[in-house]
Design an enzyme around this catalytic site. Structure first.
Site, PDB file in Angstrom:
ATOM      1  N   GLY A  19      46.417  28.598 -16.621  1.00  0.00           N
ATOM      2  CA  GLY A  19      45.992  29.407 -17.755  1.00  0.00           C
ATOM      3  C   GLY A  19      46.347  28.739 -19.077  1.00  0.00           C
ATOM      4  O   GLY A  19      47.034  27.712 -19.123  1.00  0.00           O
ATOM      5  N   VAL A  20      45.890  29.342 -20.154  1.00  0.00           N
ATOM      6  CA  VAL A  20      46.182  28.838 -21.499  1.00  0.00           C
ATOM      7  C   VAL A  20      47.693  28.865 -21.728  1.00  0.00           C
ATOM      8  O   VAL A  20      48.369  29.831 -21.389  1.00  0.00           O
ATOM      9  CB  VAL A  20      45.458  29.705 -22.556  1.00  0.00           C
ATOM     10  CG1 VAL A  20      45.841  29.295 -23.959  1.00  0.00           C
ATOM     11  CG2 VAL A  20      43.947  29.618 -22.360  1.00  0.00           C
ATOM     12  N   ARG A  21      48.225  27.782 -22.248  1.00  0.00           N
ATOM     13  CA  ARG A  21      49.642  27.616 -22.568  1.00  0.00           C
ATOM     14  C   ARG A  21      50.541  27.775 -21.336  1.00  0.00           C
ATOM     15  O   ARG A  21      51.671  28.232 -21.431  1.00  0.00           O
ATOM     16  CB  ARG A  21      50.099  28.600 -23.652  1.00  0.00           C
ATOM     17  CG  ARG A  21      49.295  28.600 -24.934  1.00  0.00           C
ATOM     18  CD  ARG A  21      49.467  27.288 -25.703  1.00  0.00           C
ATOM     19  NE  ARG A  21      48.875  27.373 -27.015  1.00  0.00           N
ATOM     20  CZ  ARG A  21      47.610  27.100 -27.281  1.00  0.00           C
ATOM     21  NH1 ARG A  21      46.796  26.748 -26.339  1.00  0.00           N
ATOM     22  NH2 ARG A  21      47.155  27.173 -28.512  1.00  0.00           N
ATOM     23  N   SER A  22      50.048  27.349 -20.182  1.00  0.00           N
ATOM     24  CA  SER A  22      50.811  27.473 -18.940  1.00  0.00           C
ATOM     25  C   SER A  22      51.752  26.293 -18.707  1.00  0.00           C
ATOM     26  O   SER A  22      52.591  26.337 -17.812  1.00  0.00           O
ATOM     27  CB  SER A  22      49.856  27.590 -17.749  1.00  0.00           C
ATOM     28  OG  SER A  22      49.077  26.417 -17.636  1.00  0.00           O
ATOM     29  N   GLY A  23      51.597  25.213 -19.480  1.00  0.00           N
ATOM     30  CA  GLY A  23      52.393  24.012 -19.292  1.00  0.00           C
ATOM     31  C   GLY A  23      51.669  22.936 -18.498  1.00  0.00           C
ATOM     32  O   GLY A  23      52.250  21.928 -18.121  1.00  0.00           O
ATOM     33  N   LYS A  24      50.371  23.146 -18.271  1.00  0.00           N
ATOM     34  CA  LYS A  24      49.612  22.216 -17.425  1.00  0.00           C
ATOM     35  C   LYS A  24      49.481  20.832 -18.047  1.00  0.00           C
ATOM     36  O   LYS A  24      49.582  19.829 -17.335  1.00  0.00           O
ATOM     37  CB  LYS A  24      48.241  22.785 -17.069  1.00  0.00           C
ATOM     38  CG  LYS A  24      47.331  23.003 -18.247  1.00  0.00           C
ATOM     39  CD  LYS A  24      46.128  23.816 -17.870  1.00  0.00           C
ATOM     40  CE  LYS A  24      45.371  24.213 -19.104  1.00  0.00           C
ATOM     41  NZ  LYS A  24      46.110  25.061 -20.041  1.00  0.00           N
ATOM     42  N   SER A  25      49.282  20.735 -19.349  1.00  0.00           N
ATOM     43  CA  SER A  25      49.137  19.414 -19.978  1.00  0.00           C
ATOM     44  C   SER A  25      50.447  18.637 -19.922  1.00  0.00           C
ATOM     45  O   SER A  25      50.448  17.434 -19.632  1.00  0.00           O
ATOM     46  CB  SER A  25      48.660  19.543 -21.424  1.00  0.00           C
ATOM     47  OG  SER A  25      47.316  19.974 -21.450  1.00  0.00           O
TER      48      SER A  25
ATOM     49  N   HIS B 183      50.339  17.489 -28.891  1.00  0.00           N
ATOM     50  CA  HIS B 183      50.114  16.608 -27.740  1.00  0.00           C
ATOM     51  C   HIS B 183      50.474  15.162 -28.087  1.00  0.00           C
ATOM     52  O   HIS B 183      51.070  14.449 -27.268  1.00  0.00           O
ATOM     53  CB  HIS B 183      48.656  16.686 -27.266  1.00  0.00           C
ATOM     54  CG  HIS B 183      48.358  17.893 -26.447  1.00  0.00           C
ATOM     55  ND1 HIS B 183      48.628  17.957 -25.104  1.00  0.00           N
ATOM     56  CD2 HIS B 183      47.828  19.090 -26.777  1.00  0.00           C
ATOM     57  CE1 HIS B 183      48.271  19.136 -24.637  1.00  0.00           C
ATOM     58  NE2 HIS B 183      47.776  19.852 -25.641  1.00  0.00           N
TER      59      HIS B 183
END
EC number: 2.7.1.156
Length: 192
Positions: free
Chosen positions: A8-14, A52
């Site tokens: 999800g958005v702002r989940s820490g995926k990046s 980022h």
């Protein structure tokens, strides 16, 4: 090797995807590439891009950054065997491709043939990435968490994105869902 990271958005995926790309580089990589699909239209996006960039700087890795909102395959000649690529992100890439020309009020996205062509082109891109002699980490968002869409453009976009996610997962060695900063392996890797 293809790794798919979603959440999800702002989940820490990046952040997770960047760490995974660096770990692939340490294992057997040559160069580390970051393919940014975002186009900066407002202050919020400008701040996200800056965050980022700062995260990549702090990583200590030598990132080669490519800003490529569309036509990712145009970059292929720059990569060599065992390079590690991080593509961030599919949701933006799909939006860029599907809604290209919105600035001039083009509504090509409404044409079913155009939608089909975009889907086939992107499936081809992901298949090429999976078969290439590079290690590729692909990031995307789970937009289905947002509930039902009321407008036709969002419906078309979500359906297309869902089909593309399934295609990428089929090709991937690892598929990871990140929630609250925690990676949960859905395919390959470590199951949590």
């Amino acid at each position: 090797m293809l790794v798919f990271v979603t959440g999800g958005v702002r989940s820490g995926k990046s952040d997770f995807a960047e760490r995974r790309a660096i770990s692939l580089l340490k294992e057997n990589g040559s160069n580390l590439h970051y393919i940014a699909t975002n186009q900066v239209y407002d202050k919020e996006m400008q701040e996200r891009v800056k965050r980022h960039q700062q995260t990549r700087e702090k990583s200590g890795a030598n990132w080669i950054v490519w800003e490529q909102p569309r036509k990712i395959d145009e970059l292929f000649s720059h990569f060599k065997k065992d390079d590690v690529l991080l593509l961030d992100c599919v949701t933006t890439l799909v939006s860029n491709e599907l809604f290209s020309g919105w600035e001039t009020n083009s509504e090509k996205w409404k044409n079913v043939v155009f939608q089909f062509e975009i889907e086939q082109n992107l499936k081809c891109l992901f298949s090429q990435l999976a078969g290439a002699p590079w290690h590729v980490v692909i990031v995307s968002n789970e937009v289905s968490y947002d509930g039902f869409a009321s407008d036709e453009g969002t419906k078309v976009y979500k359906r297309l994105l869902g089909r593309l996610h399934q295609h990428i997962v089929l090709l991937a060695k690892e598929a990871i869902m990140v929630e609250c900063g925690l990676p949960c392996w859905k395919k390959g890797g470590i199951r949590t």
